[in-house]
Scaffold this motif. Structure first.
Motif, PDB file in Angstrom:
ATOM      1  N   GLN A  48      35.396  45.525  43.246  1.00  0.00           N
ATOM      2  CA  GLN A  48      34.260  45.859  42.397  1.00  0.00           C
ATOM      3  C   GLN A  48      33.173  44.778  42.391  1.00  0.00           C
ATOM      4  O   GLN A  48      32.077  45.001  41.908  1.00  0.00           O
ATOM      5  N   ARG A 108      31.335  58.960  43.658  1.00  0.00           N
ATOM      6  CA  ARG A 108      30.905  58.791  42.255  1.00  0.00           C
ATOM      7  C   ARG A 108      31.321  57.448  41.677  1.00  0.00           C
ATOM      8  O   ARG A 108      30.653  56.926  40.775  1.00  0.00           O
ATOM      9  N   ASP A 109      32.416  56.890  42.156  1.00  0.00           N
ATOM     10  CA  ASP A 109      32.926  55.640  41.591  1.00  0.00           C
ATOM     11  C   ASP A 109      32.232  54.436  42.229  1.00  0.00           C
ATOM     12  O   ASP A 109      32.708  53.853  43.198  1.00  0.00           O
ATOM     13  N   THR A 110      31.089  54.085  41.662  1.00  0.00           N
ATOM     14  CA  THR A 110      30.361  52.917  42.139  1.00  0.00           C
ATOM     15  C   THR A 110      31.099  51.651  41.717  1.00  0.00           C
ATOM     16  O   THR A 110      31.970  51.683  40.845  1.00  0.00           O
ATOM     17  N   ALA A 111      30.721  50.539  42.308  1.00  0.00           N
ATOM     18  CA  ALA A 111      31.335  49.254  41.945  1.00  0.00           C
ATOM     19  C   ALA A 111      31.122  48.961  40.464  1.00  0.00           C
ATOM     20  O   ALA A 111      32.040  48.503  39.773  1.00  0.00           O
ATOM     21  N   GLU A 112      29.934  49.254  39.956  1.00  0.00           N
ATOM     22  CA  GLU A 112      29.627  48.990  38.547  1.00  0.00           C
ATOM     23  C   GLU A 112      30.486  49.843  37.621  1.00  0.00           C
ATOM     24  O   GLU A 112      30.997  49.363  36.610  1.00  0.00           O
ATOM     25  N   ARG A 129      37.299  50.085  46.641  1.00  0.00           N
ATOM     26  CA  ARG A 129      36.624  51.301  47.116  1.00  0.00           C
ATOM     27  C   ARG A 129      36.194  51.098  48.556  1.00  0.00           C
ATOM     28  O   ARG A 129      36.051  49.974  49.024  1.00  0.00           O
TER      29      ARG A 129
END
Length: 198
Positions: A48, A108-112, A129
């Motif tokens: 992340q 959809r699962d961004t690092a943020e 990811r």
């Protein structure tokens, strides 16, 4: 009672005792023992914070790897909450336990988003990811299934995925397959065994 009847009664008692189920072996894993498995040996994705990570980065700790996604309604948050609970319950030994969340929904699962999601369970947890191809390759290496399930809109899809955790020993070897629903107590039992060097 005759000697013969006493002997027969003693034999019957012995036979009955032999049929009674022994208690669980305290030295056996409560999850599925994967010791010596020829899969789940590599995992190379980005965390992340944008750093390239591999399984070798976590040697020295008992590593709990789970494949999921942040919009998962039940399995994923329950699993991560259980890992966090076990980590806290171990006191000082909890520092030797590492939670690792691998997203199966990198679109959809961004690092943020992953950073905020894991911080709600335990700030030490790491999220990984990759691209769609990298995610497929990681899932194949772990024999994990995942598939997109369309929703009412293109953005409202859900993800079917394997609901289990993979637990690695401090040497970086996969040792236990912990099925979803086994509970924090079973997870803690197996982690304690690995911390003790089993």
């Amino acid at each position: 009672m005759s000697t013969r009847r006493l002997a027969l009664a003693a034999l019957a008692a012995l036979a009955l005792a032999g049929c009674q189920k022994a208690g669980p072996d305290p030295q056996a894993f409560q999850g599925v023992d994967l010791t010596g498995a020829d899969y789940a040996r590599t995992l190379n994705l980005t965390d992340q914070d944008g750093r390239a990570r591999s399984l070798a980065d976590f040697k020295g700790k008992v590593l709990v790897v789970f494949f999921g996604y942040t919009q998962c309604p039940d399995v994923c948050p329950t699993t991560m909450a259980e890992v966090a609970e076990v980590k806290r319950s171990l006191g000082a030994d909890g520092d030797k336990v590492q939670g690792l969340f691998v997203t199966v929904d990198p679109a959809r699962d961004t690092a943020e988003l992953l950073k905020a999601y894991l911080a709600s369970f335990d700030p030490s947890f790491v999220a990984l990811r990759g691209s769609e191809a990298q995610t497929q390759a990681a899932a194949k290496e772990f024999k994990v299934f995942f598939a997109k399930v369309p929703g009412k809109t293109p953005e409202s899809y859900t993800m079917d995925h394997t609901a289990a955790s993979f637990i690695f020993d401090t040497e970086g070897r996969v040792r236990v397959y912990a099925r979803y629903g086994s509970g924090a107590q079973a997870l803690a039992h197996d982690i304690r065994l690995l911390l003790a060097g089993k």
